[in-house]
Design an enzyme around this catalytic site. Sequence first.
Site, mmCIF file in Angstrom:
data_model
loop_
_atom_site.group_PDB
_atom_site.id
_atom_site.type_symbol
_atom_site.label_atom_id
_atom_site.label_comp_id
_atom_site.label_asym_id
_atom_site.label_seq_id
_atom_site.Cartn_x
_atom_site.Cartn_y
_atom_site.Cartn_z
ATOM 1 N N SER A 89 5.803 9.373 6.683
ATOM 2 C CA SER A 89 6.893 9.077 5.749
ATOM 3 C C SER A 89 6.547 9.609 4.368
ATOM 4 O O SER A 89 5.466 10.149 4.144
ATOM 5 C CB SER A 89 7.142 7.565 5.674
ATOM 6 O OG SER A 89 6.084 6.924 4.984
ATOM 7 N N SER A 91 6.428 7.705 1.522
ATOM 8 C CA SER A 91 6.139 6.606 0.595
ATOM 9 C C SER A 91 4.952 6.888 -0.324
ATOM 10 O O SER A 91 4.798 6.223 -1.345
ATOM 11 C CB SER A 91 5.884 5.311 1.371
ATOM 12 O OG SER A 91 4.666 5.384 2.090
ATOM 13 N N LYS A 146 -1.353 3.026 1.670
ATOM 14 C CA LYS A 146 -0.893 2.786 0.299
ATOM 15 C C LYS A 146 -2.088 2.937 -0.642
ATOM 16 O O LYS A 146 -3.210 3.189 -0.216
ATOM 17 C CB LYS A 146 -0.297 1.372 0.149
ATOM 18 C CG LYS A 146 0.836 1.034 1.119
ATOM 19 C CD LYS A 146 2.093 1.846 0.869
ATOM 20 C CE LYS A 146 3.175 1.497 1.900
ATOM 21 N NZ LYS A 146 4.345 2.402 1.793
ATOM 22 N N SER A 254 9.112 2.862 -1.227
ATOM 23 C CA SER A 254 7.892 2.387 -0.586
ATOM 24 C C SER A 254 8.002 0.892 -0.304
ATOM 25 O O SER A 254 8.210 0.089 -1.219
ATOM 26 C CB SER A 254 6.678 2.657 -1.487
ATOM 27 O OG SER A 254 5.511 2.091 -0.937
#
Length: 306
Positions: A89, A91, A146, A254
């Site tokens: 993705s 994010s 993250k 996100s």
Amino acid sequence: MAVYFSIILVFITVVSGIIWLADKFYLAPQRQLKLATAQKQCEGELSPEISDKILEAPFFIDTPVQIFPVIAFVLILRSFIYEPFQIPSGSMMPTLLDGDFILVNKFNYGLRDPVARKKFVDIGLPERGDVIVFKYPVEPTIDYIKRVIGLPGDRVIYRNKSLYIKPVCLPTDTQCPEFEQVETTLVNKGEYSDGPVGLTRYTSNMPNKTHDILVNDEIIPRTPLYFKQNGTKRDEFVVPEGHYFVMGDNRDNSADGRFWGFVPEENLVGEAVAIWMSFDFERTEEDMLPRWVPTGIRFGRLGSIQ
């Protein structure tokens, strides 16, 4: 999926290892004994073909014996040293893009068994600014990636798209730190986009690491959806002991700790340290080839992750 793969890999390693041991210390000597017996019963020398036939292990023994060293090496490498991941993705844009293949260092944060994920060697812990892979606390079978924003004991505020951090007060501190805004410097706008909207790129100067982030100026902060923690304002987070607060670099695209809370230390998988391959997927529905077939390699993205 990664959990199931780990279980299958451990199972195959254990089974093939048992067969390898059985062959090395019992079955192979038995075949040698059988060859010696056949040699005694024969008036002349046995031909190489017959000798090889007697010493040859059946396929259900030979196959595990052959694959065991390889599969054991893969298990050790994947479980304790490095594991490859794919970014699915956007994010973490612009740091990581869809189509990036990354290496995750799994020993920086301690060694864990590959199934129950219990730490048995304590090596280190994440630092503020690290890009980490972890088991999603809401659904631990899913791997998330993250950036670490808050360490245990930190207070974090994300207000009006600005980030403020108050580090934990340590016993060695002569004066407890106060909130400090993480400074950002404008880089450009429009280099990346979310549909028709051009995103603004900033350089974020974390206390010990500098990296770039993206902000969508047309989206208002989704503060009402933030994780509600007792005793704090909706846009303020106090990181519990043994937990970490994480955010994506693509701030307005996100699903991170702002919405579901904190990452327990036991959910850590490792630190994302390098991009080892990066593919473009710029196909349209009119193309003959499926969209998952790469259209090119982004060689300029290969290297360490900031």
